[in-house]
Motif scaffolding. Sequence first.
Motif, PDB file in Angstrom:
ATOM      1  N   VAL A   5     -13.297 -36.660  -0.731  1.00  0.00           N
ATOM      2  CA  VAL A   5     -14.218 -35.691   0.039  1.00  0.00           C
ATOM      3  C   VAL A   5     -13.560 -34.316  -0.197  1.00  0.00           C
ATOM      4  N   VAL A   6     -14.588 -33.332  -0.655  1.00  0.00           N
ATOM      5  CA  VAL A   6     -14.147 -31.818  -0.633  1.00  0.00           C
ATOM      6  C   VAL A   6     -14.659 -30.923   0.442  1.00  0.00           C
ATOM      7  N   MET A   7     -15.319 -31.550   1.147  1.00  0.00           N
ATOM      8  CA  MET A   7     -16.170 -30.875   2.352  1.00  0.00           C
ATOM      9  C   MET A   7     -16.001 -31.502   3.786  1.00  0.00           C
ATOM     10  N   PHE A   8     -15.630 -30.743   4.644  1.00  0.00           N
ATOM     11  CA  PHE A   8     -16.057 -31.251   5.983  1.00  0.00           C
ATOM     12  C   PHE A   8     -17.356 -31.640   6.375  1.00  0.00           C
ATOM     13  N   SER A   9     -17.626 -32.738   7.349  1.00  0.00           N
ATOM     14  CA  SER A   9     -18.847 -33.236   7.690  1.00  0.00           C
ATOM     15  C   SER A   9     -19.547 -32.094   8.440  1.00  0.00           C
ATOM     16  N   GLU A  10     -20.884 -31.962   8.245  1.00  0.00           N
ATOM     17  CA  GLU A  10     -21.650 -31.201   8.990  1.00  0.00           C
ATOM     18  C   GLU A  10     -21.487 -31.438  10.565  1.00  0.00           C
ATOM     19  N   PRO A  11     -21.212 -30.351  11.495  1.00  0.00           N
ATOM     20  CA  PRO A  11     -20.932 -30.613  13.027  1.00  0.00           C
ATOM     21  C   PRO A  11     -22.011 -31.034  13.809  1.00  0.00           C
ATOM     22  N   SER A  12     -23.328 -30.592  13.317  1.00  0.00           N
ATOM     23  CA  SER A  12     -24.521 -30.805  14.094  1.00  0.00           C
ATOM     24  C   SER A  12     -25.716 -30.770  12.929  1.00  0.00           C
ATOM     25  N   ILE A  13     -26.908 -31.164  13.476  1.00  0.00           N
ATOM     26  CA  ILE A  13     -28.099 -31.170  12.546  1.00  0.00           C
ATOM     27  C   ILE A  13     -28.585 -29.661  12.500  1.00  0.00           C
ATOM     28  N   TRP A  14     -28.220 -28.853  13.497  1.00  0.00           N
ATOM     29  CA  TRP A  14     -28.535 -27.201  13.339  1.00  0.00           C
ATOM     30  C   TRP A  14     -27.504 -26.433  12.550  1.00  0.00           C
ATOM     31  N   VAL A  15     -26.511 -27.069  12.284  1.00  0.00           N
ATOM     32  CA  VAL A  15     -25.643 -26.531  11.284  1.00  0.00           C
ATOM     33  C   VAL A  15     -26.073 -26.926   9.827  1.00  0.00           C
ATOM     34  N   THR A  16     -26.643 -28.180   9.747  1.00  0.00           N
ATOM     35  CA  THR A  16     -27.135 -28.500   8.535  1.00  0.00           C
ATOM     36  C   THR A  16     -28.571 -27.692   7.984  1.00  0.00           C
ATOM     37  N   ILE A 205     -16.187 -14.662  -7.934  1.00  0.00           N
ATOM     38  CA  ILE A 205     -14.936 -15.354  -7.598  1.00  0.00           C
ATOM     39  C   ILE A 205     -14.481 -15.227  -6.245  1.00  0.00           C
ATOM     40  N   ILE A 206     -14.736 -14.077  -5.559  1.00  0.00           N
ATOM     41  CA  ILE A 206     -14.381 -13.963  -4.142  1.00  0.00           C
ATOM     42  C   ILE A 206     -15.085 -14.942  -3.406  1.00  0.00           C
ATOM     43  N   PHE A 207     -16.397 -15.383  -3.571  1.00  0.00           N
ATOM     44  CA  PHE A 207     -17.061 -16.096  -2.608  1.00  0.00           C
ATOM     45  C   PHE A 207     -16.597 -17.456  -2.852  1.00  0.00           C
ATOM     46  N   VAL A 208     -16.350 -17.722  -4.132  1.00  0.00           N
ATOM     47  CA  VAL A 208     -15.809 -18.930  -4.472  1.00  0.00           C
ATOM     48  C   VAL A 208     -14.599 -19.134  -3.824  1.00  0.00           C
ATOM     49  N   GLY A 209     -13.538 -18.340  -4.041  1.00  0.00           N
ATOM     50  CA  GLY A 209     -12.309 -18.345  -3.002  1.00  0.00           C
ATOM     51  C   GLY A 209     -12.599 -18.796  -1.713  1.00  0.00           C
ATOM     52  N   ILE A 210     -13.568 -17.849  -0.690  1.00  0.00           N
ATOM     53  CA  ILE A 210     -13.544 -18.295   0.417  1.00  0.00           C
ATOM     54  C   ILE A 210     -14.407 -19.781   0.664  1.00  0.00           C
ATOM     55  N   ALA A 211     -15.152 -20.122  -0.165  1.00  0.00           N
ATOM     56  CA  ALA A 211     -15.714 -21.643  -0.154  1.00  0.00           C
ATOM     57  C   ALA A 211     -14.425 -22.652  -0.166  1.00  0.00           C
ATOM     58  N   PHE A 212     -13.586 -22.144  -1.257  1.00  0.00           N
ATOM     59  CA  PHE A 212     -12.679 -23.182  -1.019  1.00  0.00           C
ATOM     60  C   PHE A 212     -11.704 -23.127  -0.196  1.00  0.00           C
ATOM     61  N   SER A 214     -12.596 -22.460   2.965  1.00  0.00           N
ATOM     62  CA  SER A 214     -13.238 -23.049   4.000  1.00  0.00           C
ATOM     63  C   SER A 214     -13.648 -24.623   4.220  1.00  0.00           C
ATOM     64  N   GLN A 215     -14.145 -24.937   2.939  1.00  0.00           N
ATOM     65  CA  GLN A 215     -14.565 -26.359   2.480  1.00  0.00           C
ATOM     66  C   GLN A 215     -15.642 -26.728   3.379  1.00  0.00           C
ATOM     67  N   THR A 216     -16.536 -25.927   3.901  1.00  0.00           N
ATOM     68  CA  THR A 216     -17.605 -26.344   4.753  1.00  0.00           C
ATOM     69  C   THR A 216     -18.741 -26.282   3.828  1.00  0.00           C
ATOM     70  N   PRO A 217     -19.804 -27.171   4.097  1.00  0.00           N
ATOM     71  CA  PRO A 217     -21.158 -27.020   3.320  1.00  0.00           C
ATOM     72  C   PRO A 217     -21.718 -25.498   3.343  1.00  0.00           C
ATOM     73  N   LEU A 218     -21.826 -25.087   4.281  1.00  0.00           N
ATOM     74  CA  LEU A 218     -22.242 -23.785   4.447  1.00  0.00           C
ATOM     75  C   LEU A 218     -21.692 -22.642   3.419  1.00  0.00           C
ATOM     76  N   ALA A 219     -20.172 -22.805   3.518  1.00  0.00           N
ATOM     77  CA  ALA A 219     -19.665 -21.846   2.498  1.00  0.00           C
ATOM     78  C   ALA A 219     -19.845 -22.106   1.298  1.00  0.00           C
TER      79      ALA A 219
END
Length: 260
Positions: A5-16, A205-212, A214-219
Amino acid sequence: MKIPVVMFSEPSIWVTATTVVTLISTVYLGFAEIVGNHLQYSKFTNSSSNNKQIKLSSKIGMLTLYTPAFLAGLVSFFVFPGGGLRFLLLKSAVTFHFFKRDLEVLFVHKYSGNMVLGSIILITLFYFSAAAGLILVHYLSLGLPDPSIDTKYIGLILFILGISGNFYHHNLLSELRKNNEKEYKIPCGGLFDLVICPHYLFEIIIFVGIAFISQTPLAFACTFGDSMYLIARSYATRKWYENKFDDFPKHVKCVIPYIF
């Protein structure tokens, strides 16, 4: 066999729902750039034929874009203290990215035109909501099981690489104009000899770094959508240079050296 698993689970349907809306809206902006419906800043402001639009100076406009997002990141250290190393890295990366952009507006970039108010409002809202959303969603994810694959250190390396490359090429752009010159020139030096928008490449590359980090689906959604927009914007930028300069080098690609 357990699936990595590379991402956190979504904490709520609103976040999804927020993740889905973010992805769709940013991809749409990229499509709009390709078909010629540009956000009105930089060289594309001057291509607008609508003189009734409200415009601000580019320096004021750019400061307006980045400052609310920077403040959102700064305030997050006080509103959401603690949270562990990953959360600290995320807050720091988001805050420093937009702080750097403000410093560049004040001390590096040279501007020759105006920005349309409607585009200023739209981009400001996107940057602010992205900065605040990345931090808030990660805060809501605290306490959830960590992804089995930890990419935060890879993300930190990518973020530093992206920040450094982005600043270097912004500085090259600023040096093109001497003695208060206003005219556009074909950029050169660094990766400008291979692509017309290396600063966009390093922003991706900056935003890829931020996503890596955070590891949230939103990122990852923000990163994908922002990347699609910047790739489309670079395509439009290359076309603009080709139309303006007869001697534009044909081997120079849009944003990815030798490929696109």
